[in-house]
Design a protein around this motif. Structure first.
Motif, PDB file in Angstrom:
ATOM      1  N   PRO A  81       0.808  -1.227   0.000  1.00  0.00           N
ATOM      2  CA  PRO A  81       0.000   0.000   0.000  1.00  0.00           C
ATOM      3  C   PRO A  81       0.839   1.275   0.000  1.00  0.00           C
ATOM      4  O   PRO A  81       0.480   2.267  -0.639  1.00  0.00           O
ATOM      5  CB  PRO A  81      -0.821  -0.117   1.295  1.00  0.00           C
ATOM      6  N   LEU A  84       2.117   1.755  -3.561  1.00  0.00           N
ATOM      7  CA  LEU A  84       1.052   2.227  -4.449  1.00  0.00           C
ATOM      8  C   LEU A  84       0.738   3.697  -4.183  1.00  0.00           C
ATOM      9  O   LEU A  84       0.499   4.469  -5.131  1.00  0.00           O
ATOM     10  CB  LEU A  84      -0.198   1.371  -4.263  1.00  0.00           C
ATOM     11  N   TRP A  85       0.731   4.089  -2.901  1.00  0.00           N
ATOM     12  CA  TRP A  85       0.445   5.484  -2.587  1.00  0.00           C
ATOM     13  C   TRP A  85       1.515   6.403  -3.144  1.00  0.00           C
ATOM     14  O   TRP A  85       1.214   7.466  -3.716  1.00  0.00           O
ATOM     15  CB  TRP A  85       0.332   5.669  -1.076  1.00  0.00           C
ATOM     16  N   TRP A  88       1.161   6.692  -6.858  1.00  0.00           N
ATOM     17  CA  TRP A  88       0.037   7.576  -7.158  1.00  0.00           C
ATOM     18  C   TRP A  88       0.428   9.043  -6.940  1.00  0.00           C
ATOM     19  O   TRP A  88       0.150   9.906  -7.779  1.00  0.00           O
ATOM     20  CB  TRP A  88      -1.147   7.206  -6.286  1.00  0.00           C
ATOM     21  N   ILE A 103      -7.808   5.983 -12.127  1.00  0.00           N
ATOM     22  CA  ILE A 103      -6.688   5.229 -11.557  1.00  0.00           C
ATOM     23  C   ILE A 103      -6.843   5.025 -10.058  1.00  0.00           C
ATOM     24  O   ILE A 103      -6.530   3.948  -9.537  1.00  0.00           O
ATOM     25  CB  ILE A 103      -5.351   5.936 -11.881  1.00  0.00           C
ATOM     26  N   TRP A 104      -7.335   6.027  -9.339  1.00  0.00           N
ATOM     27  CA  TRP A 104      -7.425   5.904  -7.883  1.00  0.00           C
ATOM     28  C   TRP A 104      -8.263   4.711  -7.437  1.00  0.00           C
ATOM     29  O   TRP A 104      -7.832   3.936  -6.582  1.00  0.00           O
ATOM     30  CB  TRP A 104      -7.956   7.204  -7.287  1.00  0.00           C
ATOM     31  N   LEU A 107      -6.218   1.541  -7.903  1.00  0.00           N
ATOM     32  CA  LEU A 107      -5.180   1.324  -6.888  1.00  0.00           C
ATOM     33  C   LEU A 107      -5.762   0.756  -5.601  1.00  0.00           C
ATOM     34  O   LEU A 107      -5.099  -0.003  -4.891  1.00  0.00           O
ATOM     35  CB  LEU A 107      -4.458   2.646  -6.598  1.00  0.00           C
ATOM     36  N   SER A 110      -7.125  -3.112  -6.507  1.00  0.00           N
ATOM     37  CA  SER A 110      -6.133  -4.147  -6.804  1.00  0.00           C
ATOM     38  C   SER A 110      -5.709  -4.938  -5.568  1.00  0.00           C
ATOM     39  O   SER A 110      -5.770  -6.172  -5.568  1.00  0.00           O
ATOM     40  CB  SER A 110      -4.912  -3.519  -7.486  1.00  0.00           C
ATOM     41  N   GLN A 169      -7.252 -10.443 -10.388  1.00  0.00           N
ATOM     42  CA  GLN A 169      -7.101  -9.115 -10.979  1.00  0.00           C
ATOM     43  C   GLN A 169      -7.789  -9.018 -12.336  1.00  0.00           C
ATOM     44  O   GLN A 169      -7.834  -7.935 -12.939  1.00  0.00           O
ATOM     45  CB  GLN A 169      -5.615  -8.778 -11.160  1.00  0.00           C
TER      46      GLN A 169
END
Length: 235
Positions: A81, A84-85, A88, A103-104, A107, A110, A169
């Motif tokens: 996480p 990913l943050w 982003w 996209i948010w 994220l 997923s 996924q």
């Protein structure tokens, strides 16, 4: 970030990578201490269907290598996480408003889908498959002793969790390709029968050579494929 120079972009990227590495190292230290509990958790599905079961350590370094592998796995799960943050936060300023809205949610979805896939394998697939293998080996016509190697078992269990996590996924990939215009819904409907055949083939390749595990991967993937079609944008 749009007005930043190339060197500033690289500096920003390096800073974020260093933060991710720092979180990974901290998570690895924590994982080193919780790895015995993690090993106990991962072996529970096997031992629940195998009374008085025993796993075999074949080398002096097996315990060390297992603890290292589990600590690494724990760190990767914890740091995902964070990674990913940061990814982003790095690319978001350069995206358009509609791209950020797309996209948010991806994220967020997923990791959730990955955990759902891994959870399905752990709580539904493992007890069935392990019971099948244990009973098959114990019913051998010749005298035998079932004693799986601990490292092999954990590699198999973790590998299956990864396979199911990645397989789940599928809806995310299909919906994303549909939203950006690469995969029209009408085309998916036309090739639906071929897609189902590919799902069955993929399940047969990715899982062990027993029909039970192949079916238990193929059926959820098929269901996810059908659900994905419902959420795809109509042409």
């Amino acid at each position: 970030m749009k007005n930043m120079t190339l060197l500033q972009h690289f500096s920003e990227l390096r800073r974020r990578i260093l933060w991710v590495l720092l979180f990974f190292l901290l998570a690895f230290v924590c994982g080193w201490y919780v790895s015995p509990m993690l090993q106990d958790f991962l072996t529970a599905p096997l031992l629940s269907v195998w009374n008085d079961g025993t796993l075999l350590y074949t080398g002096l370094s097996d315990g060390l290598m297992i603890q290292f592998s589990l600590a690494t796995l724990f760190a990767l799960i914890i740091v995902l996480p964070v990674m990913l943050w940061h990814a982003w936060a790095f690319v978001a300023p350069g995206l358009k408003k509609n791209e950020r809205r797309l996209i948010w949610p991806m994220l967020v979805a997923s990791p959730v889908l990955f955990l759902l896939g891994a959870g399905f394998a752990f709580y539904f697939l493992f007890p069935v498959v392990f019971r099948f293998f244990v009973e098959l080996n114990q019913s051998s016509p010749v005298p035998s002793m079932l004693m799986p190697v601990a490292r092999d078992y954990l590699s198999f269990a973790i590998g299956m969790l990864k396979i199911f996590g990645v397989a789940f996924q599928l809806p995310l990939v299909m919906i994303l390709l549909n939203k950006i215009g690469v995969l029209p819904r009408s085309r998916v409907l036309k090739v639906r029968r071929y897609a189902i055949v590919l799902i069955i083939i993929a399940a047969a390749i990715l899982t062990p050579p027993d029909v039970v595990s192949q079916i238990m991967l193929a059926l959820p993937m098929w269901a996810l494929f059908e659900v994905s079609i419902l959420f795809m944008r109509r042409d």
